[in-house]
Design a protein around this motif. Structure first.
Motif, mmCIF file in Angstrom:
data_model
loop_
_atom_site.group_PDB
_atom_site.id
_atom_site.type_symbol
_atom_site.label_atom_id
_atom_site.label_comp_id
_atom_site.label_asym_id
_atom_site.label_seq_id
_atom_site.Cartn_x
_atom_site.Cartn_y
_atom_site.Cartn_z
ATOM 1 N N ASP A 85 -2.927 3.069 -14.064
ATOM 2 C CA ASP A 85 -4.342 3.136 -14.418
ATOM 3 C C ASP A 85 -5.089 4.193 -13.610
ATOM 4 O O ASP A 85 -5.855 4.979 -14.152
ATOM 5 C CB ASP A 85 -5.022 1.779 -14.230
ATOM 6 C CG ASP A 85 -4.601 0.758 -15.273
ATOM 7 O OD1 ASP A 85 -3.963 1.143 -16.266
ATOM 8 O OD2 ASP A 85 -4.907 -0.432 -15.069
ATOM 9 N N GLN A 86 -4.882 4.229 -12.323
ATOM 10 C CA GLN A 86 -5.615 5.177 -11.482
ATOM 11 C C GLN A 86 -5.162 6.611 -11.765
ATOM 12 O O GLN A 86 -5.917 7.534 -11.605
ATOM 13 C CB GLN A 86 -5.468 4.841 -9.995
ATOM 14 C CG GLN A 86 -4.093 4.995 -9.410
ATOM 15 C CD GLN A 86 -3.703 6.410 -9.053
ATOM 16 O OE1 GLN A 86 -4.503 7.182 -8.551
ATOM 17 N NE2 GLN A 86 -2.458 6.757 -9.299
ATOM 18 N N ASP A 87 -3.913 6.775 -12.186
ATOM 19 C CA ASP A 87 -3.406 8.127 -12.407
ATOM 20 C C ASP A 87 -3.877 8.706 -13.728
ATOM 21 O O ASP A 87 -3.769 9.898 -13.956
ATOM 22 C CB ASP A 87 -1.881 8.128 -12.338
ATOM 23 C CG ASP A 87 -1.362 9.437 -11.782
ATOM 24 O OD1 ASP A 87 -1.740 9.765 -10.651
ATOM 25 O OD2 ASP A 87 -0.622 10.127 -12.493
ATOM 26 N N SER A 88 -4.411 7.862 -14.604
ATOM 27 C CA SER A 88 -4.860 8.350 -15.905
ATOM 28 C C SER A 88 -6.329 8.757 -15.892
ATOM 29 O O SER A 88 -6.868 9.192 -16.892
ATOM 30 C CB SER A 88 -4.623 7.282 -16.974
ATOM 31 O OG SER A 88 -5.443 6.162 -16.733
ATOM 32 N N ARG B 62 1.801 11.884 -8.284
ATOM 33 C CA ARG B 62 2.357 11.392 -7.026
ATOM 34 C C ARG B 62 3.217 10.153 -7.284
ATOM 35 O O ARG B 62 2.998 9.421 -8.242
ATOM 36 C CB ARG B 62 1.262 11.118 -6.007
ATOM 37 C CG ARG B 62 0.227 10.124 -6.437
ATOM 38 C CD ARG B 62 -0.889 10.074 -5.421
ATOM 39 N NE ARG B 62 -1.937 9.194 -5.914
ATOM 40 C CZ ARG B 62 -2.918 8.748 -5.164
ATOM 41 N NH1 ARG B 62 -2.991 9.094 -3.907
ATOM 42 N NH2 ARG B 62 -3.830 7.965 -5.674
ATOM 43 N N SER B 63 4.144 9.943 -6.403
ATOM 44 C CA SER B 63 5.078 8.832 -6.579
ATOM 45 C C SER B 63 4.375 7.482 -6.412
ATOM 46 O O SER B 63 3.300 7.389 -5.816
ATOM 47 C CB SER B 63 6.223 8.934 -5.574
ATOM 48 O OG SER B 63 5.766 8.610 -4.272
ATOM 49 N N PHE B 64 5.016 6.447 -6.934
ATOM 50 C CA PHE B 64 4.488 5.097 -6.781
ATOM 51 C C PHE B 64 4.349 4.756 -5.301
ATOM 52 O O PHE B 64 3.340 4.195 -4.875
ATOM 53 C CB PHE B 64 5.405 4.082 -7.480
ATOM 54 C CG PHE B 64 4.986 2.657 -7.232
ATOM 55 C CD1 PHE B 64 3.882 2.127 -7.882
ATOM 56 C CD2 PHE B 64 5.683 1.857 -6.343
ATOM 57 C CE1 PHE B 64 3.479 0.817 -7.642
ATOM 58 C CE2 PHE B 64 5.289 0.549 -6.101
ATOM 59 C CZ PHE B 64 4.180 0.028 -6.743
ATOM 60 N N ASP C 42 4.501 -5.759 -10.619
ATOM 61 C CA ASP C 42 3.981 -5.433 -11.952
ATOM 62 C C ASP C 42 2.487 -5.104 -11.885
ATOM 63 O O ASP C 42 2.033 -4.122 -12.491
ATOM 64 C CB ASP C 42 4.206 -6.584 -12.933
ATOM 65 C CG ASP C 42 5.678 -6.772 -13.294
ATOM 66 O OD1 ASP C 42 6.470 -5.820 -13.137
ATOM 67 O OD2 ASP C 42 6.020 -7.878 -13.736
ATOM 68 N N ASP C 43 1.729 -5.907 -11.161
ATOM 69 C CA ASP C 43 0.290 -5.669 -11.015
ATOM 70 C C ASP C 43 0.031 -4.338 -10.298
ATOM 71 O O ASP C 43 -0.850 -3.572 -10.694
ATOM 72 C CB ASP C 43 -0.380 -6.808 -10.243
ATOM 73 C CG ASP C 43 -0.401 -8.120 -11.027
ATOM 74 O OD1 ASP C 43 -0.154 -8.099 -12.253
ATOM 75 O OD2 ASP C 43 -0.651 -9.165 -10.395
ATOM 76 N N ALA C 44 0.800 -4.082 -9.253
ATOM 77 C CA ALA C 44 0.635 -2.840 -8.493
ATOM 78 C C ALA C 44 0.999 -1.633 -9.357
ATOM 79 O O ALA C 44 0.292 -0.616 -9.345
ATOM 80 C CB ALA C 44 1.496 -2.871 -7.229
#
Length: 77
Positions: free
Chosen positions: A73-76, A6-8, A65-67
């Motif tokens: 991270d969540q997508d992995s 999904r997109s950012f 950058d943090d977002a």
């Protein structure tokens, strides 16, 4: 079937919270109202360039950058 990332923007919208003082939540709240936000993008450089030029609502690129790091991270998982 291949996993479609999904997109950012789609991920960012899951972070919205009008009651929160969290910087990423505020970024998400403001991006929601940004009609020109590159909603389909996954690309860091494209998103970063857009935000640097157009997102007066983002007080610091560190928030992006943090977002973006959290998005990756969540997508992995």
């Amino acid at each position: 079937m291949a996993h479609q990332k999904r997109s950012f923007y789609f991920w960012l919208m899951t972070q919205r919270n009008s009651e929160s003082v969290d910087e990423v939540a505020q970024f998400a709240n403001n991006a929601f109202f940004d009609q020109a936000f590159p909603k389909q993008s996954h690309d860091y450089d494209e998103l970063s360039n857009y935000l640097e030029l157009n997102a007066g609502y983002l007080p610091s690129m560190t928030i992006f950058d943090d977002a973006y790091r959290a998005y990756l991270d969540q997508d992995s998982i």
